[in-house]
Scaffold this motif. Structure first.
Motif, PDB file in Angstrom:
ATOM      1  N   GLN A 191    -106.830  60.319  34.856  1.00 41.02           N
ATOM      2  CA  GLN A 191    -106.600  59.167  35.326  1.00 41.02           C
ATOM      3  C   GLN A 191    -106.654  58.952  36.779  1.00 41.02           C
ATOM      4  O   GLN A 191    -106.577  60.084  37.320  1.00 41.02           O
ATOM      5  N   ALA A 192    -107.295  57.983  37.415  1.00 42.75           N
ATOM      6  CA  ALA A 192    -107.378  57.845  38.793  1.00 42.75           C
ATOM      7  C   ALA A 192    -106.378  58.037  39.351  1.00 42.75           C
ATOM      8  O   ALA A 192    -104.937  57.449  39.224  1.00 42.75           O
ATOM      9  N   GLY A 193    -106.180  58.978  40.501  1.00 46.26           N
ATOM     10  CA  GLY A 193    -105.131  59.412  41.476  1.00 46.26           C
ATOM     11  C   GLY A 193    -104.116  60.432  40.846  1.00 46.26           C
ATOM     12  O   GLY A 193    -103.286  60.709  41.532  1.00 46.26           O
ATOM     13  N   PHE A 194    -104.221  60.847  39.688  1.00 44.52           N
ATOM     14  CA  PHE A 194    -103.296  61.852  39.231  1.00 44.52           C
ATOM     15  C   PHE A 194    -103.347  63.174  40.084  1.00 44.52           C
ATOM     16  O   PHE A 194    -102.423  63.562  40.357  1.00 44.52           O
ATOM     17  N   LEU A 195    -104.525  63.528  40.001  1.00 45.46           N
ATOM     18  CA  LEU A 195    -104.867  65.002  40.827  1.00 45.46           C
ATOM     19  C   LEU A 195    -104.496  64.692  42.370  1.00 45.46           C
ATOM     20  O   LEU A 195    -104.014  65.482  43.071  1.00 45.46           O
ATOM     21  N   GLU A 196    -104.752  63.793  42.890  1.00 46.66           N
ATOM     22  CA  GLU A 196    -104.523  63.274  44.387  1.00 46.66           C
ATOM     23  C   GLU A 196    -103.010  63.621  44.558  1.00 46.66           C
ATOM     24  O   GLU A 196    -102.547  64.048  45.542  1.00 46.66           O
ATOM     25  N   GLU A 197    -102.340  62.969  43.718  1.00 48.66           N
ATOM     26  CA  GLU A 197    -100.876  62.748  43.822  1.00 48.66           C
ATOM     27  C   GLU A 197    -100.133  64.297  43.643  1.00 48.66           C
ATOM     28  O   GLU A 197     -99.329  64.442  44.488  1.00 48.66           O
ATOM     29  N   VAL A 198    -100.699  64.859  42.761  1.00 47.51           N
ATOM     30  CA  VAL A 198    -100.602  66.405  42.628  1.00 47.51           C
ATOM     31  C   VAL A 198    -100.668  67.111  43.944  1.00 47.51           C
ATOM     32  O   VAL A 198     -99.764  67.970  44.433  1.00 47.51           O
ATOM     33  N   ASN A 199    -102.026  66.805  44.523  1.00 49.28           N
ATOM     34  CA  ASN A 199    -102.271  67.580  45.648  1.00 49.28           C
ATOM     35  C   ASN A 199    -101.048  67.396  46.788  1.00 49.28           C
ATOM     36  O   ASN A 199    -100.866  68.075  47.931  1.00 49.28           O
ATOM     37  N   ALA A 200    -100.991  66.006  46.942  1.00 47.70           N
ATOM     38  CA  ALA A 200    -100.001  65.550  48.021  1.00 47.70           C
ATOM     39  C   ALA A 200     -98.656  66.017  47.695  1.00 47.70           C
ATOM     40  O   ALA A 200     -97.967  66.366  48.793  1.00 47.70           O
ATOM     41  N   LYS A 201     -98.167  66.217  46.464  1.00 41.68           N
ATOM     42  CA  LYS A 201     -96.734  66.666  46.279  1.00 41.68           C
ATOM     43  C   LYS A 201     -97.053  68.188  46.722  1.00 41.68           C
ATOM     44  O   LYS A 201     -95.910  69.000  47.274  1.00 41.68           O
ATOM     45  N   ALA A 202     -98.023  68.778  46.281  1.00 41.97           N
ATOM     46  CA  ALA A 202     -98.117  70.412  46.412  1.00 41.97           C
ATOM     47  C   ALA A 202     -97.982  70.718  48.135  1.00 41.97           C
ATOM     48  O   ALA A 202     -97.539  71.569  48.459  1.00 41.97           O
ATOM     49  N   ASP A 203     -98.951  69.905  48.711  1.00 37.86           N
ATOM     50  CA  ASP A 203     -98.915  69.950  50.226  1.00 37.86           C
ATOM     51  C   ASP A 203     -97.553  69.905  50.832  1.00 37.86           C
ATOM     52  O   ASP A 203     -96.971  70.796  51.590  1.00 37.86           O
ATOM     53  N   TYR A 204     -96.898  68.988  50.211  1.00 42.15           N
ATOM     54  CA  TYR A 204     -95.301  68.753  50.941  1.00 42.15           C
ATOM     55  C   TYR A 204     -94.462  69.977  50.482  1.00 42.15           C
ATOM     56  O   TYR A 204     -93.789  70.268  51.439  1.00 42.15           O
ATOM     57  N   PHE A 205     -94.668  70.514  49.314  1.00 47.14           N
ATOM     58  CA  PHE A 205     -93.895  71.496  48.943  1.00 47.14           C
ATOM     59  C   PHE A 205     -94.209  72.790  49.871  1.00 47.14           C
ATOM     60  O   PHE A 205     -93.266  73.502  50.106  1.00 47.14           O
TER      61      PHE A 205
END
Length: 386
Positions: free
Chosen positions: A284-298
């Motif tokens: 889905q559009a944006g799914f992996l982008e959100e994963v990467n944003a969260k992973a960067d935050y973590f």
């Protein structure tokens, strides 16, 4: 547990219920699960859309055997390959996927020599165990499958000295999970790929732990720009249901014709129903982008709080496959965290392995880091007093 072989050192809790990142044991105690069943429940425990897909399939038919056509297998294979010139063999686990990859490589090339790497992990059947570069995995089982050789990871000179025209394949992980969460150097990986092509060896990438969004891409090798001849999947492909897949270039198809390989339960319709929904979700559009944003935050949160601690020597990994190397044993930290309600794992004697679901919330990441910092600081104080 009195009636099963003691092949695991089990944690003293029985998890009986899960939703998202939260699991509950038989005594009603809840935990924040940052293991994801060892990188399996990438969408969290019991995601509603996957559960609905499984229940719909359960109401229709469970098993038909691979003697019949299966449109669902073809649909899932197309989602895995994204329309590229690749074919899929379905099985039930990562070990089986790696066995299939090794068999295909030897049959296609007519050669036996396979190069893998020290500290690698590829499974526990005789073929995949022989591919695993860890002596402790081999001990007590007698002679291994011949033809395997192990070289140091991330060492191009050692690899260049070993690969030759007699090499059928090279098998590797882009991040060695069980070996200590050790990322491969991108330049090394590209050089390995080039040398494989030069001598006619197949490049096999074991994506069992790194695949399905775990590193921030659908497959970890995509982040390096690699083009493997074969790659393997399992774990996150079923989000807890048993399924594995060996994916190979279409040019290899003649080596895996009728009768060459098989699996009674491979490509089971229930597991495939889950896999289809999981792949659709991740695409889905944006799914992996959100994963990467969260992973960067973590990752930033971990570095902010832990890089200055005297008992933390390194933080490494990619996406939500994170390793924290300690100056002391990791197991006491895992034990104390469990007692405080956070589940994580080890990767070797002194590395904490952290594998939250890709759907983890920012609040849950904050909570986990707070707990982890508290325990690491208390362990450090204890060691200083001791």
């Amino acid at each position: 547990m009195k009636h099963v072989f003691p092949t695991y050192n089990r944690f003293p809790i029985d998890l009986v219920k899960g939703s998202g990142t939260i699991v509950t044991d038989a005594d009603g105690q809840t935990y924040l699960d940052f293991t994801s069943g060892i990188a399996v429940c990438n969408l969290g425990h019991c995601p509603e859309n996957v559960s609905e897909a499984i229940q719909l399939q359960l109401a229709n038919i469970w098993h038909t055997s691979n003697l019949y056509e299966c449109a669902l297998q073809d649909n899932v294979a197309e989602l895995i390959t994204a329309g590229e010139e690749k074919l899929v063999f379905f099985c039930n686990s990562g070990t089986e996927a790696n066995e299939a990859a090794l068999k295909l490589a030897r049959k296609h090339t007519g050669k036996e020599k396979i190069i893998t790497f020290e500290k690698s992990f590829h499974g526990r059947t005789f073929g995949s165990m022989s591919a695993t570069g860890q002596a402790k995995i081999h001990q007590g089982f007698g002679g291994l499958v011949p033809g395997f050789t192990y070289v140091p990871y991330n060492n191009i000179e050692a690899f260049r000295a070993e690969i030759d025209e007699n090499t059928a394949a090279v098998m590797l992980e882009v991040i060695q999970g069980e070996g200590g969460v050790i990322p491969a150097n991108a330049a090394w990986l590209l050089e390995v790929q080039m040398l494989c092509k030069k001598v006619g060896a197949l490049l096999i990438i074991d994506e069992v732990q790194t695949g399905l969004g775990r590193t921030g891409a659908l497959y970890g090798f995509e982040q390096i720009g690699l083009d493997p001849d074969i790659f393997t999947l399992a774990k996150g492909l079923g989000n807890g249901l048993p399924i594995g897949a060996m994916v190979g270039k279409s040019s290899l198809s003649s080596a895996f014709g009728p009768g060459s390989h098989g699996s009674t339960f491979g490509g089971n319709k229930i597991a495939l129903a889950a896999a289809k929904e999981i792949l659709l979700t991740m695409k889905q559009a944006g799914f992996l982008e959100e994963v990467n944003a969260k992973a960067d935050y973590f990752r930033n949160l971990l570095e902010e709080h832990f890089e200055t601690l005297d008992n933390v020597s390194a933080i490494r990994g990619a996406g939500f496959l994170v390793g924290i190397e300690l100056e002391s044993a990791a197991e006491p930290v895992v034990t104390e965290l469990r007692e405080r309600g956070l589940l994580i794992l080890t990767a070797g004697p002194n590395v904490l392995r952290i594998l939250p679901p890709l759907t983890v919330s920012y609040e849950e990441m904050d909570q986990a880091v707070t707990l982890l910092k508290s325990v690491l600081e208390s362990q450090l104080i204890g060691s200083e007093e001791g």
